[in-house]
Design an enzyme around this catalytic site. Structure first.
Site, PDB file in Angstrom:
ATOM      1  N   THR A 164      60.575  45.297  76.290  1.00  0.00           N
ATOM      2  CA  THR A 164      59.506  44.318  76.523  1.00  0.00           C
ATOM      3  C   THR A 164      58.963  44.405  77.950  1.00  0.00           C
ATOM      4  O   THR A 164      57.765  44.194  78.178  1.00  0.00           O
ATOM      5  CB  THR A 164      60.032  42.906  76.248  1.00  0.00           C
ATOM      6  OG1 THR A 164      61.255  42.696  76.986  1.00  0.00           O
ATOM      7  CG2 THR A 164      60.291  42.698  74.767  1.00  0.00           C
ATOM      8  N   LYS A 178      29.849  35.788  36.803  1.00  0.00           N
ATOM      9  CA  LYS A 178      29.776  36.680  37.945  1.00  0.00           C
ATOM     10  C   LYS A 178      28.325  36.833  38.395  1.00  0.00           C
ATOM     11  O   LYS A 178      27.432  37.075  37.584  1.00  0.00           O
ATOM     12  CB  LYS A 178      30.361  38.039  37.558  1.00  0.00           C
ATOM     13  CG  LYS A 178      30.471  39.060  38.700  1.00  0.00           C
ATOM     14  CD  LYS A 178      29.260  39.940  38.857  1.00  0.00           C
ATOM     15  CE  LYS A 178      29.020  40.843  37.679  1.00  0.00           C
ATOM     16  NZ  LYS A 178      27.852  41.750  37.899  1.00  0.00           N
ATOM     17  N   ALA A 187      21.999  31.591  16.013  1.00  0.00           N
ATOM     18  CA  ALA A 187      23.379  32.077  16.092  1.00  0.00           C
ATOM     19  C   ALA A 187      23.463  33.514  15.597  1.00  0.00           C
ATOM     20  O   ALA A 187      22.760  33.917  14.663  1.00  0.00           O
ATOM     21  CB  ALA A 187      24.290  31.186  15.263  1.00  0.00           C
ATOM     22  N   ARG A 237      18.720  38.960  13.693  1.00  0.00           N
ATOM     23  CA  ARG A 237      19.863  39.249  12.832  1.00  0.00           C
ATOM     24  C   ARG A 237      19.333  39.619  11.452  1.00  0.00           C
ATOM     25  O   ARG A 237      18.242  39.206  11.060  1.00  0.00           O
ATOM     26  CB  ARG A 237      20.791  38.039  12.743  1.00  0.00           C
ATOM     27  CG  ARG A 237      20.146  36.827  12.105  1.00  0.00           C
ATOM     28  CD  ARG A 237      21.022  35.601  12.201  1.00  0.00           C
ATOM     29  NE  ARG A 237      20.386  34.460  11.544  1.00  0.00           N
ATOM     30  CZ  ARG A 237      20.732  33.195  11.743  1.00  0.00           C
ATOM     31  NH1 ARG A 237      21.697  32.911  12.591  1.00  0.00           N
ATOM     32  NH2 ARG A 237      20.124  32.228  11.098  1.00  0.00           N
ATOM     33  N   ARG A 281      63.417  45.874  59.610  1.00  0.00           N
ATOM     34  CA  ARG A 281      64.025  45.041  58.575  1.00  0.00           C
ATOM     35  C   ARG A 281      63.007  44.493  57.573  1.00  0.00           C
ATOM     36  O   ARG A 281      63.386  43.997  56.517  1.00  0.00           O
ATOM     37  CB  ARG A 281      64.805  43.892  59.225  1.00  0.00           C
ATOM     38  CG  ARG A 281      66.141  44.332  59.791  1.00  0.00           C
ATOM     39  CD  ARG A 281      66.870  43.179  60.460  1.00  0.00           C
ATOM     40  NE  ARG A 281      66.347  42.909  61.790  1.00  0.00           N
ATOM     41  CZ  ARG A 281      66.722  41.871  62.536  1.00  0.00           C
ATOM     42  NH1 ARG A 281      67.605  41.005  62.080  1.00  0.00           N
ATOM     43  NH2 ARG A 281      66.218  41.702  63.745  1.00  0.00           N
TER      44      ARG A 281
END
Length: 511
Positions: free
Chosen positions: A86, A358, A430, A447, A20
């Site tokens: 049983t 992580k 940045a 940059r 079941r």
């Protein structure tokens, strides 16, 4: 053979298919707040300190054996190749311990709410009475589908009748067989050899042992459980969900009575393997799983899932998910953070909104406030990681590590291409892609210089709203006033670099 009451054997019946449940997973392996059904039963029997534990396996035998290797390596799995009842199962189990004497405790493998205290009380009553067999019974509101305890006029056990074989009078009885027994091993063995299959299912019923022993003049007894809820079994997913809710309520009540605040117990799910210290606060919609530990005065929730995670005293975790992580004392996580395995936050560290961590260590007082991925990294103390940063740890073959020193300030929208190191007290501008080490106290800028092409929009996007706005601004009609010239733009750019890109590297811009 002289019975030895101190010698105890536990037999767990776990061979059934559980049709079941409609599952490829054996019924006894379905999980329930930190343990499988079988795991809960073994835990309830553990305080007996049995000399031998035998688990009868059948359907999904290999899966059940594998699970036993993890949770009960000292147990003995015994295969019941054909499920013939049983009584047949217990006979096979005892064949595996042929020298067994003393007390044999038999427990169905699907009663996860059974308390160790109840098992202990059953065995104590059985041994003190020197009974041949004792059954655990319970008075239930609805006995449908359960075996009935039939007593004689003096209130003594007469027989245990399965519902299929019961008449109308017997079916009206509300005292049921809980499927948990204590036997004298020697007398049990003798009775098992006399079982028949003359019943509706054509099986050897263990419950028939009681009738055989009583007919032979042997003393049999009934021990009634204090709370019938403990005896509830599981046959389908609906019953499993009911058991889960009942166990949740039991666990939550126990924690609240120890001094833990659960602000909404109905939406708080705590595995039985979790530990919480006094004055911890758990807010609504929170799940604490596995080996999670929550320290004194910590706040967890709302909307939090923690799996095998340690939360230190006074820390807070809000609307976040963590697996195999450590959150130090006074540290804060969330909202909407994800701590993956081996994420370690030291005291008063911060992991903020939409941050994933992580296999990384974040030092005391350091902050990763928002929109950042930190993978395979070590961050020192009192450092600040700018928004929208990525620790680029994977080259397609191997993972590499990034090290950020103490008291460092990294700019927004930085990429740290590992392996790379930013020294103590260093800054990064940045928008930089850091591919080389930045020495202590240095400013790392990676940059291109900005170049403005005057009039490009009006020429290349003529007729657009942008072009029209630009023309109005040039004519002095825009709200922003006079547009800057090329020389103005260069001056502004140079000034930003001179101060270390303060608009994207300091605390004000990133916290």
């Amino acid at each position: 053979m002289v019975p030895q009451p101190h010698l105890r054997t536990v037999v767990v019946l776990a061979a059934g298919e559980g049709k079941r449940m409609k599952s490829t997973l054996p019924k006894v392996l379905h999980p329930l707040l930190g343990r499988t059904l079988l795991g809960h039963v073994l835990s309830a029997a553990a305080p007996l300190a049995a000399d031998r534990t035998v688990v009868v396996v059948g359907h999904g035998a290999d899966q059940v054996r594998g699970h036993l290797t993890e949770i009960a390596p000292d147990s003995t799995p015994v295969l019941q190749a054909e499920q013939l009842g049983t009584g047949h199962a217990v006979r096979i189990a005892l064949d595996a311990v042929p020298d067994g004497a003393g007390t044999v405790v038999v427990i169905n493998g699907d009663v996860p709410l059974l308390r160790p205290e109840t098992v202990g009380a059953l065995v104590t009553a059985h041994e003190e009475a020197a009974a041949a067999a004792t059954v655990l019974a319970a008075a239930v509101p609805d006995p449908t589908g359960l075996g009935r305890i039939v007593r004689d006029a003096d209130g003594r056990l007469e027989q245990i009748v399965e519902e299929r074989d019961a008449d109308a009078t017997q079916r009206a009885i509300r005292e049921i067989n809980a499927g948990i027994y204590a036997f004298d091993a020697v007398r049990l063995r003798a009775a098992l050899g006399k079982l028949s299959t003359d019943n509706d299912q054509g099986e050897e019923y263990l419950t028939d042992v009681f009738g055989l022993l009583r007919s032979a003049g042997e003393p049999v007894a009934v021990h009634v459980a204090v709370d019938h809820v403990e005896t509830l079994g599981c046959n389908d997913r609906v019953e499993l969900a009911t058991l889960r809710r009942l166990l949740r309520d039991r666990v939550n009540e126990a924690w609240m009575r120890t001094g833990v605040s659960l602000l909404d117990p109905a939406t708080t799910w705590i595995d039985v393997t979790v530990a919480l210290d006094r004055d911890a606060v758990v807010d609504q919609n929170t799940q604490l799983r596995g080996g999670t530990v929550v320290g004194t005065g910590a706040l967890v929730g709302p909307d939090v899932t923690l799996v095998d995670t340690i939360v230190g005293p006074g820390a807070s975790v809000v609307r976040s998910h963590a697996v195999g992580a450590e959150v130090g004392a006074g540290a804060s996580v969330g909202p909407y953070a994800y701590l993956r395995p081996a994420a370690r936050l030291a005291e008063k560290a911060k992991v903020g909104t939409f941050v994933e961590v992580k296999n990384s260590q974040i030092g005391a007082g350091s902050k990763v406030p928002h929109l950042t991925y930190v993978g395979d990294a070590t961050i020192g103390e009192q450092s600040n990681i700018g928004a929208a940063s990525v620790f680029v740890n994977y080259d397609g073959v191997n993972k590499h590590r990034t090290v950020i020193g103490s008291h460092a300030r990294t700019g927004a929208d930085n990429m740290f291409v590992a392996p790379v190191e930013v020294g103590d007290g260093a800054y990064t501008a940045a928008g930089s892609v850091i591919v080389e080490d930045v020495p202590a106290g240095a400013m790392g800028v990676a940059r291109a210089r900005q170049r403005n092409i005057e009039g490009w929009v009006v020429k290349r996007r003529a007729g657009t709203a942008a072009a029209e706005a630009a023309q109005r601004a040039r004519a002095g009609e825009g709200a922003s006033g006079v547009a800057p010239t090329a020389s103005d733009s260069e001056a502004m750019h140079g000034r930003a670099e001179t101060v270390g890109g303060a608009s994207g590297t300091g605390d004000t811009a990133t916290e």
